[in-house]
Scaffold this active site. Structure first.
Site, PDB file in Angstrom:
ATOM      1  N   LYS A  67      16.774  39.777 -14.971  1.00 59.03           N
ATOM      2  CA  LYS A  67      15.462  39.699 -15.860  1.00 59.03           C
ATOM      3  C   LYS A  67      14.100  40.064 -15.400  1.00 59.03           C
ATOM      4  O   LYS A  67      14.242  40.694 -14.367  1.00 59.03           O
ATOM      5  CB  LYS A  67      15.969  37.837 -15.072  1.00 59.03           C
ATOM      6  CG  LYS A  67      15.932  37.191 -15.340  1.00 59.03           C
ATOM      7  CD  LYS A  67      16.639  35.569 -15.066  1.00 59.03           C
ATOM      8  CE  LYS A  67      17.836  34.820 -15.742  1.00 59.03           C
ATOM      9  NZ  LYS A  67      17.462  33.201 -15.470  1.00 59.03           N
ATOM     10  N   ARG A  91      10.164  40.213 -14.587  1.00 66.24           N
ATOM     11  CA  ARG A  91       9.069  38.517 -14.769  1.00 66.24           C
ATOM     12  C   ARG A  91       7.758  39.246 -15.345  1.00 66.24           C
ATOM     13  O   ARG A  91       7.316  39.803 -15.017  1.00 66.24           O
ATOM     14  CB  ARG A  91       8.941  38.774 -12.544  1.00 66.24           C
ATOM     15  CG  ARG A  91       7.369  37.799 -12.908  1.00 66.24           C
ATOM     16  CD  ARG A  91       7.521  37.398 -11.127  1.00 66.24           C
ATOM     17  NE  ARG A  91       8.578  36.355 -10.651  1.00 66.24           N
ATOM     18  CZ  ARG A  91       8.872  35.559 -10.195  1.00 66.24           C
ATOM     19  NH1 ARG A  91       7.721  34.804 -11.269  1.00 66.24           N
ATOM     20  NH2 ARG A  91      10.126  34.699 -10.605  1.00 66.24           N
ATOM     21  N   ASN A  95       1.220  -0.740  -0.151  1.00 65.28           N
ATOM     22  CA  ASN A  95       0.214  -0.522   0.214  1.00 65.28           C
ATOM     23  C   ASN A  95       1.055   1.292  -0.284  1.00 65.28           C
ATOM     24  O   ASN A  95       0.965   2.624   0.107  1.00 65.28           O
ATOM     25  CB  ASN A  95      -1.200   0.181   1.382  1.00 65.28           C
ATOM     26  CG  ASN A  95      -0.180  -0.061   2.306  1.00 65.28           C
ATOM     27  OD1 ASN A  95       0.950  -0.106   2.618  1.00 65.28           O
ATOM     28  ND2 ASN A  95      -1.344   0.373   4.055  1.00 65.28           N
ATOM     29  N   ASP A  96       2.297   0.476  -0.395  1.00 61.48           N
ATOM     30  CA  ASP A  96       3.680   2.897  -0.239  1.00 61.48           C
ATOM     31  C   ASP A  96       3.484   2.588   0.909  1.00 61.48           C
ATOM     32  O   ASP A  96       4.436   3.928   1.133  1.00 61.48           O
ATOM     33  CB  ASP A  96       2.429   3.161  -1.292  1.00 61.48           C
ATOM     34  CG  ASP A  96       2.988   3.207  -2.200  1.00 61.48           C
ATOM     35  OD1 ASP A  96       3.532   2.290  -3.714  1.00 61.48           O
ATOM     36  OD2 ASP A  96       2.628   3.637  -3.765  1.00 61.48           O
ATOM     37  N   ASN A  97       2.857   2.176   2.301  1.00 64.18           N
ATOM     38  CA  ASN A  97       3.307   2.596   3.876  1.00 64.18           C
ATOM     39  C   ASN A  97       5.650   2.092   3.452  1.00 64.18           C
ATOM     40  O   ASN A  97       5.765   1.064   3.328  1.00 64.18           O
ATOM     41  CB  ASN A  97       3.003   2.133   5.022  1.00 64.18           C
ATOM     42  CG  ASN A  97       1.457   3.114   4.583  1.00 64.18           C
ATOM     43  OD1 ASN A  97       1.158   3.606   3.989  1.00 64.18           O
ATOM     44  ND2 ASN A  97       0.896   2.497   5.677  1.00 64.18           N
ATOM     45  N   HIS A 108      18.780  26.902  -1.618  1.00 62.19           N
ATOM     46  CA  HIS A 108      17.951  28.592  -2.416  1.00 62.19           C
ATOM     47  C   HIS A 108      17.975  29.465  -1.904  1.00 62.19           C
ATOM     48  O   HIS A 108      19.047  30.611  -2.772  1.00 62.19           O
ATOM     49  CB  HIS A 108      16.876  27.579  -2.531  1.00 62.19           C
ATOM     50  CG  HIS A 108      16.537  28.052  -3.862  1.00 62.19           C
ATOM     51  ND1 HIS A 108      17.318  28.423  -5.321  1.00 62.19           N
ATOM     52  CD2 HIS A 108      15.661  29.198  -3.589  1.00 62.19           C
ATOM     53  CE1 HIS A 108      16.246  29.464  -6.302  1.00 62.19           C
ATOM     54  NE2 HIS A 108      15.276  30.128  -5.195  1.00 62.19           N
ATOM     55  N   ASP A 114      20.896  35.396 -12.128  1.00 59.33           N
ATOM     56  CA  ASP A 114      19.924  36.220 -11.800  1.00 59.33           C
ATOM     57  C   ASP A 114      20.347  37.608  -9.768  1.00 59.33           C
ATOM     58  O   ASP A 114      21.909  36.698  -9.666  1.00 59.33           O
ATOM     59  CB  ASP A 114      18.880  35.582 -11.242  1.00 59.33           C
ATOM     60  CG  ASP A 114      18.952  34.416 -10.469  1.00 59.33           C
ATOM     61  OD1 ASP A 114      19.542  35.338  -9.881  1.00 59.33           O
ATOM     62  OD2 ASP A 114      18.184  33.522 -10.736  1.00 59.33           O
ATOM     63  N   ASP A 143      25.523  28.447  -9.469  1.00 60.10           N
ATOM     64  CA  ASP A 143      23.737  28.259  -9.090  1.00 60.10           C
ATOM     65  C   ASP A 143      23.825  27.574  -8.322  1.00 60.10           C
ATOM     66  O   ASP A 143      24.979  26.681  -8.033  1.00 60.10           O
ATOM     67  CB  ASP A 143      22.924  28.608 -10.697  1.00 60.10           C
ATOM     68  CG  ASP A 143      21.287  29.255 -10.260  1.00 60.10           C
ATOM     69  OD1 ASP A 143      21.233  30.064  -9.242  1.00 60.10           O
ATOM     70  OD2 ASP A 143      20.479  29.475 -10.862  1.00 60.10           O
TER      71      ASP A 143
END
Length: 335
Positions: free
Chosen positions: A213, A215, A56-58, A149, A190, A239
């Site tokens: 840049k 937006r 069940n992905d647990n 980031h 940027d 970056d």
């Protein structure tokens, strides 16, 4: 006989008694090669654990050795599949605390949700803060990561955060492959990357430039101008990460249009999702270098036509873990 001498009656090694908090490093499934390399640098074995997924992905996590009173470091990058990586890390933290670990440090080489650091459109979650809250609720005592980031993501955590930088690794790599790197220009794609680019330019003793840049919408940003001189020069684009390589294409394009001679790219996190590898293979650059905070498969390296380089940051994580364990400064490792 004093209480401190009681170990003599038990025939125990005094050194063993005094070593109350051994370093124990474990790994989730996202980047085991990095975890193993960290352990190799520390001179210790990688801890034994296993993660299983039910139908069940647990997920369920098992530690296969004692963690009692240990100084536990769990290495897990938030790379694809990100949700599984986060859930596995939380289960590992919770299981370690339940197993009486003395301290648990979440070592997150790549914290992908750091990009969700502000509410820049209505009715969205600041997911970077939410994930930080979840890790703390799971029981993390501190966090060790690399190249967030945005620096303000530090403030999402209420536990100590050690934030490593890949600037030294990238700078040394550029110097090694470009003998006259000091005559080149470091290009920030940027305004948000200008501080990182400035630090690498200082290490290379090279020039500095930036792409301005504008937006166009919540989801679309377009390059407007290049501030600085790259004509006839070797350009180093730096970056924090490459995901689909869309922004990289724009940055390389404007650098080439302004007369850049050779273009090298250096990022901390080579995520390389979607069409990234195909785009890099077709890109007019000499090399794209990233670190091993994210596992880059041999298949991707082949498909990129020899343009990808993967730099090792395991020694930096190992040194940071050693200093955290002994209570020494981590920041001195990068000065």
């Amino acid at each position: 006989m004093t209480a401190n001498d009681s170990y003599l009656d038990l025939n125990l090694d005094p050194d063993l008694v005094s070593r109350r908090a051994p370093i124990l490093v474990f790994s989730g499934q996202s980047n085991r090669p990095l975890a193993q390399a960290i352990c190799d640098n520390l001179g210790i074995p990688l801890g034994k654990s296993r993660t299983e997924k039910f139908t069940n992905d647990n997920l369920i996590v098992h530690y296969e050795e004692s963690l009692r009173e240990g100084d536990v470091f769990i290495v897990q990058s938030f790379s694809t599949p990100v949700s599984d990586a986060i859930m596995e890390l939380m289960l590992m933290i919770d299981a370690a605390k339940s197993a009486s670990a003395g301290r648990v440090t979440a070592v997150i080489p790549y914290y992908s949700y750091a990009r969700s650091d502000k509410k820049d459109s209505p009715r969205i979650s600041i997911a970077g803060r939410l994930v930080a809250d979840l890790l703390q609720e799971a029981g993390a005592d501190r966090v060790l990561t690399m190249t967030l980031h945005a620096p303000q993501v530090h403030g999402f955590f209420k536990v100590p955060v050690d934030h490593l930088s890949a600037d030294v690794v990238l700078s040394q790599h550029f110097r090694a492959i470009v003998p006259d790197a000091q005559n080149g220009v470091v290009l920030a794609p940027d305004a948000g990357s200008i501080k990182r680019a400035s630090q690498i330019a200082h290490r290379l003793d090279a020039g500095l430039a930036m792409v301005d840049k504008q937006r166009l919408s919540d989801m679309e940003v377009s390059p407007r101008a290049l501030i600085g001189d790259v004509n006839g020069k070797t350009v180093f684009i730096v970056d924090d990460e490459i995901s689909t390589a869309g922004s990289l294409i724009e940055t390389v394009g404007i650098a080439r249009s302004m007369g850049a001679k050779d273009v090298y790219v250096g990022v901390t996190h080579g995520v390389y999702t979607g069409p990234a590898i195909e785009r890099i293979a077709a890109l007019d650059v000499t090399q794209v270098a990233s670190t091993n905070t994210v596992l880059v498969s041999e298949e991707k390296i082949r498909e990129a036509g020899g343009k990808l380089a993967v730099l090792d940051v395991a020694p930096h994580f190992a040194n940071a873990i050693r200093n955290i364990h002994t209570g020494e400064s981590v920041s001195t490792l990068f000065t």
